[in-house]
Scaffold this active site. Structure first.
Site, PDB file in Angstrom:
ATOM      1  NE  ARG A   1      16.996  38.468 -40.808  1.00  0.00           N
ATOM      2  CZ  ARG A   1      16.596  37.903 -39.638  1.00  0.00           C
ATOM      3  NH1 ARG A   1      15.764  36.824 -39.933  1.00  0.00           N
ATOM      4  NH2 ARG A   1      16.693  38.363 -38.648  1.00  0.00           N
TER       5      ARG A   1
ATOM      6  CG  HIS B   1      16.587  38.996 -24.888  1.00  0.00           C
ATOM      7  ND1 HIS B   1      15.684  39.425 -24.311  1.00  0.00           N
ATOM      8  CD2 HIS B   1      17.552  39.730 -24.084  1.00  0.00           C
ATOM      9  CE1 HIS B   1      15.624  40.058 -22.999  1.00  0.00           C
ATOM     10  NE2 HIS B   1      17.154  40.253 -23.055  1.00  0.00           N
TER      11      HIS B   1
ATOM     12  CE  LYS C   1      17.138  46.074 -32.420  1.00  0.00           C
ATOM     13  NZ  LYS C   1      16.306  44.768 -32.769  1.00  0.00           N
TER      14      LYS C   1
HETATM   15  P1  ADP Z   1      16.878  41.231 -31.714  1.00  0.00           P
HETATM   16  O1  ADP Z   1      16.678  42.123 -32.950  1.00  0.00           O
HETATM   17  O2  ADP Z   1      18.262  41.755 -31.189  1.00  0.00           O
HETATM   18  O3  ADP Z   1      16.718  40.034 -31.868  1.00  0.00           O
HETATM   19  P2  ADP Z   1      14.370  42.071 -30.608  1.00  0.00           P
HETATM   20  O4  ADP Z   1      13.904  43.654 -30.656  1.00  0.00           O
HETATM   21  O5  ADP Z   1      13.882  41.344 -31.672  1.00  0.00           O
HETATM   22  O6  ADP Z   1      15.845  42.067 -30.611  1.00  0.00           O
HETATM   23  O7  ADP Z   1      14.104  41.404 -29.366  1.00  0.00           O
HETATM   24  C1  ADP Z   1      14.323  40.074 -28.915  1.00  0.00           C
HETATM   25  C2  ADP Z   1      13.859  39.846 -27.849  1.00  0.00           C
HETATM   26  O8  ADP Z   1      13.998  40.603 -26.583  1.00  0.00           O
HETATM   27  C3  ADP Z   1      12.203  39.778 -27.954  1.00  0.00           C
HETATM   28  O9  ADP Z   1      11.809  38.365 -28.536  1.00  0.00           O
HETATM   29  C4  ADP Z   1      11.567  39.602 -26.457  1.00  0.00           C
HETATM   30  O10 ADP Z   1      11.637  38.275 -25.999  1.00  0.00           O
HETATM   31  C5  ADP Z   1      12.628  40.543 -25.823  1.00  0.00           C
HETATM   32  N1  ADP Z   1      12.225  41.948 -25.983  1.00  0.00           N
HETATM   33  C6  ADP Z   1      12.489  42.862 -26.662  1.00  0.00           C
HETATM   34  N2  ADP Z   1      11.763  44.130 -26.518  1.00  0.00           N
HETATM   35  C7  ADP Z   1      11.148  43.845 -25.221  1.00  0.00           C
HETATM   36  C8  ADP Z   1      10.518  44.772 -24.212  1.00  0.00           C
HETATM   37  N3  ADP Z   1      10.173  45.894 -24.729  1.00  0.00           N
HETATM   38  N4  ADP Z   1      10.112  43.848 -23.263  1.00  0.00           N
HETATM   39  C9  ADP Z   1      10.341  42.730 -22.886  1.00  0.00           C
HETATM   40  N5  ADP Z   1      10.992  41.980 -23.622  1.00  0.00           N
HETATM   41  C10 ADP Z   1      11.373  42.445 -24.750  1.00  0.00           C
END
Ligand code: ADP
Length: 668
Positions: free
Chosen positions: A292, A235, A116
């Site tokens: 993907r 999340h 990331k």
């Molecule tokens: P993963 O890869 O573990 O699924 P992501 O980076 O895609 O994690 O984030 C998953 C979720 O977490 C997002 O859809 C959002 O709801 C929340 N999220 C991620 N980053 C932030 C942030 N900076 N502020 C608020 N919510 C966040």
């Protein structure tokens, strides 16, 4: 086009890929583990190869075994689905080295997005907007904390190698930082073998809006519009829809073009998803790119009319994208609900068990069910507890939601706990219908979405229906008897000179009720119920059974419910949802409330992660005593009252079975 492809996955996604491959005239090879020997994807594929033990690390995660299966069967390409090997650069390289096409992006693109923090670096250089934060290589806790302090709280800690919401912690205050960092690191190390963290400003009211992109080997790149995945728990997505409600054409284009730019920055090929956070003021920030096919790709398929798996196969075969940007259209509205084996009333704890009863809604142009299971299948501890996806489409969002609520009522599962009624409560809630969405939707509406707030059958109706169903159970037993004509098998409860009453204890939502009933005529049941010796309700219900349907007449109102009866449990499904009662008969032993929550026992099979207190130390009620991991999630075992832990029965790293006593706790 390939003659034969191997699908390195299981469950609904393997079945879904097989369907498109078959439609394109491509033969399919499935792979399977011990637990999946009779799974649907194995039965559906043209061929299937056994690759090892039930745990993913002994089968679906073994790249060399999967590749061997492809070489053995002459498969020319491998579709990895999502999860497992789908974002594993080493596996994609292994495929290349053996002249098997990996149906996904080039190794470099997977690597670029695998971390990331590295991904954020690349996107920053490409001019894609980012959430403010720290994604540097200095990983000392002091540096991370000072970055957070400078940024201001709340912040979000994220595992750089993370995914699936794991290794992620919100921190609301500087004082909480150290503990949250330790927990996130532990989860990350366990899950990904890497506990590097990044720190981001935590946006408090964003929406999760993601863009589906596609690129081919001929320089073409398009976006297939957006999906809104704001309804999340832990999340993780629960409901997804396309298009995003309230999206203007300008914003759609701006986000779409930013996503294509992100894909081009890493020389992307095939299907990918660029995830953004969309803030209240319309600004959007890159979060990550999933290299993907996504779980929620069907909503995009339903609004565009395109088959994304077909596109993937065409691109992997070196062909051009089937459409250019200006040829893509967006029609109507689609919503997907993820049907999970989990308990929404107990912190979404994953559930396991047998799909003892399973009926799915009828499929049509409006209703699609992507599933990889049938009645009798097991939801085991080994894999993700998603049972299926229900996807609906209609001309506008309101009508699509109506389709969804109706289809959820027709999705009937007994034998294990599911989130179906919970999904219905979300879909039918005023804020969801009003599209008042952000990623804390579920947190904000906990009360509204809780079981108590729904309009289920009132308790009296439930008891009346149970009294009726219990009588029906007797008739079913009698009718299946060999001695149909025997007077001793008569089920009309008629007795010479006295009224024959039946008494049963049922446990409904954790309370025990005594139901006394007798039959008048053939179908009329006179019943009364008491709880703790207090009479609480009585009445008359008329009831007839027809297969697994039971027709009731209650207070002059006719209704029909579906009945599932495994001897110990009765589940009734009707248009108000479902309810299950545990029935204690003379031969069934004590009624069990079925409460899987809390306690000092392991909620399910899993591994002990850490002891958080010293034996002998006094603790307050609610203190986390021990952390265990099960079904890919951490679970905290908390002190039920003030007291002391005298002994832990298992050391960190040890495996425990569901129900095992974990520690000796002496209440104060
Ligand atoms: P993963 O890869 O573990 O699924 P992501 O980076 O895609 O994690 O984030 C998953 C979720 O977490 C997002 O859809 C959002 O709801 C929340 N999220 C991620 N980053 C932030 C942030 N900076 N502020 C608020 N919510 C966040």
């Amino acid at each position: 086009m390939f003659n034969k492809i191997l699908i390195a996955n299981r469950g609904e996604i393997a079945c879904r890929i097989i369907r498109t491959a078959r439609a394109m005239g491509v033969k399919t090879v499935a792979v399977y583990s011990d637990a999946d020997a009779n799974a649907q994807h194995v039965l559906l594929a043209d061929q299937a190869v056994y690759i090892g033990g039930s745990a993913s690390r002994d089968s679906y995660l073994l790249g060399d075994k999967v590749l061997d299966a492809a070489l053995q069967t002459g498969a020319q390409a491998i579709h990895p689905g999502y999860g497992f090997l789908s974002e594993n650069a080493a596996f994609s390289e292994l495929c290349n080295a053996n002249n098997v096409v990996f149906i996904g992006p080039p190794v470099g693109a997977i690597e670029a997005m695998g971390s990331k923090s590295a991904a954020k670096q690349i996107m920053q250089e490409a001019g894609v907007p980012l959430v403010p934060g720290y994604h540097g290589s200095d990983q000392s806790p002091a540096t991370l904390k000072s970055a957070a302090d400078q940024m201001g709280y709340p912040v979000l800690l994220k595992a750089v190698a993370g995914g699936g919401g794991k290794g992620m912690r919100q921190v609301w205050d500087s004082d909480e930082f150290d503990e949250a960092l330790a927990a996130a690191k532990r989860e990350a190390l366990n899950g990904f073998g890497n506990d590097d963290m990044l720190v981001e400003k935590y946006l408090t009211q964003p929406r999760h809006v993601e863009i589906q992109v596609f690129c081919d080997n001929h320089g073409n790149a398009v976006y297939l519009f957006e999906r809104d995945c704001s309804v999340q728990r832990r999340h993780q997505k629960v409901l997804e829809e396309a298009p995003a409600p309230g999206m203007s054409a300008e914003l759609r284009q701006a986000m779409g073009e930013a996503a294509v730019k992100a894909a081009q920055a890493i020389d992307y090929r095939g299907a990918g998803t660029v995830e953004f956070l969309l803030d209240v003021d319309g600004s959007f920030f890159f979060m990550e790119m999933n290299t993907r096919l996504q779980v929620e790709h069907p909503v995009t398929e339903l609004i565009t009319g395109e088959d994304l798996v077909e596109w993937q196969l065409l691109v992997a075969d070196g062909q051009m994208l089937p459409k250019a940007q200006h040829q893509l259209t967006l029609t109507g509205h689609a919503v997907e609900a993820r049907i999970y084996a989990e308990d929404p009333d107990n912190e979404f704890l994953p559930a396991t068990g047998t799909l003892a009863y399973l009926r799915t809604p009828a499929e049509s142009a409006h209703v699609r069910v992507d599933s990889g299971v049938i009645e009798g299948d097991e939801v085991s501890v080994f894999y993700d507890p998603m049972i299926a996806k229900l996807i609906v489409w209609d001309h506008d969002r309101d009508r699509a939601i109506d389709r969804l609520t109706n289809a959820l009522r027709d999705y009937r599962i007994a034998g294990l706990t599911t989130n179906i009624d919970y999904l219905h409560r979300i879909a039918d809630s005023q804020p969801f219908r009003a599209a008042d969405l952000d990623t804390r939707f579920i947190e904000r509406h906990t009360e509204l979405l809780s079981k108590g707030s729904a309009k289920p059958n009132p308790l009296n109706d439930q008891l009346a229906m149970l009294a009726g169903a219990l009588q029906q159970r007797r008739s079913a037993i009698v009718h299946s008897s060999d001695e149909l004509c025997s007077p001793w098998q008569s089920n009309n409860d008629w007795r010479l000179n006295y009224r024959h009453q039946r008494e049963t204890t049922v446990t409904l939502a954790g309370n025990d009720y005594q139901i006394v009933s007798h039959l008048r005529g053939e179908h009329e049941i006179i019943w009364s119920a008491s709880c703790d010796g207090q009479s609480i309700a009585n009445g008359t219900v008329s009831c007839r059974r027809d297969g697994d349907s039971v027709h009731f007449v209650l207070d002059g109102q006719r209704s029909t419910a579906t009945l599932f009866d495994n001897g110990e449990q009765l589940t009734l499904f009707n248009t108000n949802g479902s309810f299950t009662a545990i029935v204690a008969g003379p031969d069934l032993g004590d009624a069990d409330s079925g409460d899987a929550g809390g306690g000092l026992q392991a909620p399910m099979n899993g591994t002990i992660v850490a002891h958080l207190v010293e034996p002998g130390a006094s603790v307050e009620a609610g203190t986390t005593l021990l952390v265990m991991e099960a079904m890919k999630m951490e679970h905290a075992i908390k002190a039920p009252s003030n007291g002391t832990v005298s002994e832990f029965y298992f050391a960190p790293g040890e495996l425990v079975s569901g129900g095992a006593e974990l520690l000796d706790f002496a209440a104060e």
